[in-house]
Write a protein that holds these residues in place. Sequence first.
Motif, PDB file in Angstrom:
ATOM      1  N   TYR A 257       0.815  -1.215   0.000  1.00  0.00           N
ATOM      2  CA  TYR A 257       0.000   0.000   0.000  1.00  0.00           C
ATOM      3  C   TYR A 257       0.852   1.271   0.000  1.00  0.00           C
ATOM      4  O   TYR A 257       0.319   2.379  -0.045  1.00  0.00           O
ATOM      5  N   GLY A 258       2.159   1.119   0.071  1.00  0.00           N
ATOM      6  CA  GLY A 258       3.038   2.273   0.159  1.00  0.00           C
ATOM      7  C   GLY A 258       2.897   3.234  -1.012  1.00  0.00           C
ATOM      8  O   GLY A 258       2.808   4.448  -0.828  1.00  0.00           O
ATOM      9  N   LEU A 259       2.878   2.693  -2.233  1.00  0.00           N
ATOM     10  CA  LEU A 259       2.767   3.552  -3.413  1.00  0.00           C
ATOM     11  C   LEU A 259       1.425   4.266  -3.465  1.00  0.00           C
ATOM     12  O   LEU A 259       1.352   5.461  -3.793  1.00  0.00           O
ATOM     13  N   LEU A 260       0.358   3.560  -3.133  1.00  0.00           N
ATOM     14  CA  LEU A 260      -0.974   4.171  -3.149  1.00  0.00           C
ATOM     15  C   LEU A 260      -1.060   5.317  -2.148  1.00  0.00           C
ATOM     16  O   LEU A 260      -1.520   6.423  -2.477  1.00  0.00           O
ATOM     17  N   VAL A 261      -0.609   5.061  -0.934  1.00  0.00           N
ATOM     18  CA  VAL A 261      -0.626   6.105   0.094  1.00  0.00           C
ATOM     19  C   VAL A 261       0.303   7.246  -0.293  1.00  0.00           C
ATOM     20  O   VAL A 261      -0.006   8.424  -0.081  1.00  0.00           O
ATOM     21  N   GLY A 262       1.436   6.911  -0.896  1.00  0.00           N
ATOM     22  CA  GLY A 262       2.377   7.944  -1.320  1.00  0.00           C
ATOM     23  C   GLY A 262       1.786   8.877  -2.357  1.00  0.00           C
ATOM     24  O   GLY A 262       1.895  10.106  -2.242  1.00  0.00           O
ATOM     25  N   TRP A 263       1.139   8.324  -3.373  1.00  0.00           N
ATOM     26  CA  TRP A 263       0.527   9.165  -4.400  1.00  0.00           C
ATOM     27  C   TRP A 263      -0.629   9.982  -3.826  1.00  0.00           C
ATOM     28  O   TRP A 263      -0.842  11.144  -4.218  1.00  0.00           O
ATOM     29  N   ALA A 264      -1.382   9.399  -2.903  1.00  0.00           N
ATOM     30  CA  ALA A 264      -2.459  10.157  -2.255  1.00  0.00           C
ATOM     31  C   ALA A 264      -1.885  11.337  -1.476  1.00  0.00           C
ATOM     32  O   ALA A 264      -2.440  12.448  -1.494  1.00  0.00           O
ATOM     33  N   ALA A 265      -0.761  11.117  -0.800  1.00  0.00           N
ATOM     34  CA  ALA A 265      -0.117  12.192  -0.045  1.00  0.00           C
ATOM     35  C   ALA A 265       0.384  13.294  -0.971  1.00  0.00           C
ATOM     36  O   ALA A 265       0.229  14.488  -0.687  1.00  0.00           O
ATOM     37  N   VAL A 266       0.987  12.909  -2.091  1.00  0.00           N
ATOM     38  CA  VAL A 266       1.481  13.895  -3.052  1.00  0.00           C
ATOM     39  C   VAL A 266       0.326  14.726  -3.611  1.00  0.00           C
ATOM     40  O   VAL A 266       0.419  15.957  -3.735  1.00  0.00           O
ATOM     41  N   ALA A 267      -0.781  14.064  -3.939  1.00  0.00           N
ATOM     42  CA  ALA A 267      -1.946  14.773  -4.470  1.00  0.00           C
ATOM     43  C   ALA A 267      -2.510  15.744  -3.439  1.00  0.00           C
ATOM     44  O   ALA A 267      -2.894  16.875  -3.774  1.00  0.00           O
ATOM     45  N   TRP A 268      -2.552  15.311  -2.180  1.00  0.00           N
ATOM     46  CA  TRP A 268      -3.088  16.185  -1.128  1.00  0.00           C
ATOM     47  C   TRP A 268      -2.188  17.395  -0.907  1.00  0.00           C
ATOM     48  O   TRP A 268      -2.679  18.523  -0.751  1.00  0.00           O
ATOM     49  N   VAL A 269      -0.885  17.183  -0.905  1.00  0.00           N
ATOM     50  CA  VAL A 269       0.051  18.302  -0.739  1.00  0.00           C
ATOM     51  C   VAL A 269      -0.109  19.296  -1.885  1.00  0.00           C
ATOM     52  O   VAL A 269      -0.110  20.519  -1.677  1.00  0.00           O
ATOM     53  N   ALA A 270      -0.255  18.788  -3.098  1.00  0.00           N
ATOM     54  CA  ALA A 270      -0.455  19.677  -4.246  1.00  0.00           C
ATOM     55  C   ALA A 270      -1.744  20.476  -4.096  1.00  0.00           C
ATOM     56  O   ALA A 270      -1.785  21.684  -4.387  1.00  0.00           O
ATOM     57  N   LEU A 271      -2.805  19.820  -3.610  1.00  0.00           N
ATOM     58  CA  LEU A 271      -4.091  20.498  -3.435  1.00  0.00           C
ATOM     59  C   LEU A 271      -3.999  21.612  -2.402  1.00  0.00           C
ATOM     60  O   LEU A 271      -4.408  22.750  -2.665  1.00  0.00           O
ATOM     61  N   VAL A 272      -3.461  21.310  -1.217  1.00  0.00           N
ATOM     62  CA  VAL A 272      -3.423  22.330  -0.166  1.00  0.00           C
ATOM     63  C   VAL A 272      -2.460  23.457  -0.520  1.00  0.00           C
ATOM     64  O   VAL A 272      -2.654  24.603  -0.099  1.00  0.00           O
ATOM     65  N   THR A 273      -1.431  23.160  -1.303  1.00  0.00           N
ATOM     66  CA  THR A 273      -0.521  24.217  -1.738  1.00  0.00           C
ATOM     67  C   THR A 273      -1.261  25.225  -2.606  1.00  0.00           C
ATOM     68  O   THR A 273      -1.077  26.443  -2.466  1.00  0.00           O
ATOM     69  N   VAL A 274      -2.122  24.723  -3.481  1.00  0.00           N
ATOM     70  CA  VAL A 274      -2.935  25.615  -4.315  1.00  0.00           C
ATOM     71  C   VAL A 274      -3.933  26.380  -3.451  1.00  0.00           C
ATOM     72  O   VAL A 274      -4.105  27.600  -3.605  1.00  0.00           O
ATOM     73  N   LEU A 275      -4.578  25.689  -2.515  1.00  0.00           N
ATOM     74  CA  LEU A 275      -5.581  26.340  -1.671  1.00  0.00           C
ATOM     75  C   LEU A 275      -4.972  27.448  -0.829  1.00  0.00           C
ATOM     76  O   LEU A 275      -5.578  28.512  -0.644  1.00  0.00           O
ATOM     77  N   PHE A 276      -3.784  27.229  -0.310  1.00  0.00           N
ATOM     78  CA  PHE A 276      -3.126  28.246   0.505  1.00  0.00           C
ATOM     79  C   PHE A 276      -2.737  29.474  -0.315  1.00  0.00           C
ATOM     80  O   PHE A 276      -2.447  30.530   0.248  1.00  0.00           O
TER      81      PHE A 276
END
Length: 324
Positions: A257-276
């Motif tokens: 599950y490491g890759l799945l969780v990793g990509w989810a984390a990357v997507a979330w970081v990208a999202l909050v960076t835009v929101l901020f």
Amino acid sequence: MDGSCMLGIFVLVILIPAVAKERASLEFIFTHFNTDNGMGIHAKAYILAMGLLMSQYSLIGYDASAHMTEETKNADRSGPTGLVTAVALSSAFGWIFLVALTSLMTEDIPSLLDPGNDAGGYAVAQALHTAFRRRYGGGAGALLCLGVVAVTTFLCGSGCITTNSRMGYAFSRDGAMPFSRFWYRVNKQEVPFNVVWLSVAVAFVMELTSLGSQVAFQAMLSVATVGAYIAYGLPIFFRVTTARRSFVPGPFHLGKYGLLVGWAAVAWVALVTVLFSLPVAYPVAKDNFNYTPVFVGGVLLLSVGAWVLHARFWFQGPITNVDL
């Protein structure tokens, strides 16, 4: 310190609903959008996006476990375990605390934000004051609750100083900071005394900006938060891309599950960076302009420029003190 913070939140979670004679409905707590916010933002989706940012301010700093691993036993397991535990506890206690606090919002929200109210427009303080006044005829209990919040905030700040000093120590040990020899020194108790006080001084100076400009202070908070999330996201991004096959997992890992969780984390970081980076009020003016993308871009430009023009010619990476 974390235990004291949790204890303070636990006390408030029990005390607040017990004191309140009137409580907001579950429908209000979980479905109401404050479109009459005085910020010119009325779209519910945009309000939801802005609301997500508040969770990012609190769900941060759990990397303290990683910074302190050199001072722990069985670091390869205790470090990741501490990080995961911190995320779980912060999420659970933070959510419960927000529900308890939001249950006090029985007045119309614009009145809670009114600078002319008893708390000067500080909504949380006004809600607590109203709850205690209705129950006991006075708002002294609200001061006690705010005192608990203040102590908890102070302890969180102490935790930030601790982790910042350990990062500063690591950077200076690797020769990556100006005057590294000075910051790298430790006292008889093996504490990086000099860099601890450097962290205190920097935090104090940053706090002083709130006295002159709330816009500048909020921008620094956003930059610090975005910067931390970018710092979290980049290693994960490289882990799931360039190092996907060469990465050697330690004793604590997520397996398949490491890759799945990793990509989810990357997507979330990208999202909050835009929101901020989005405007927090409309129409945009100099008094409410969101300087986060400007400052983050400036820091990234300076960092990349320093690496390309200077550091890449001499910096060899972290110094290891354990034979692998």
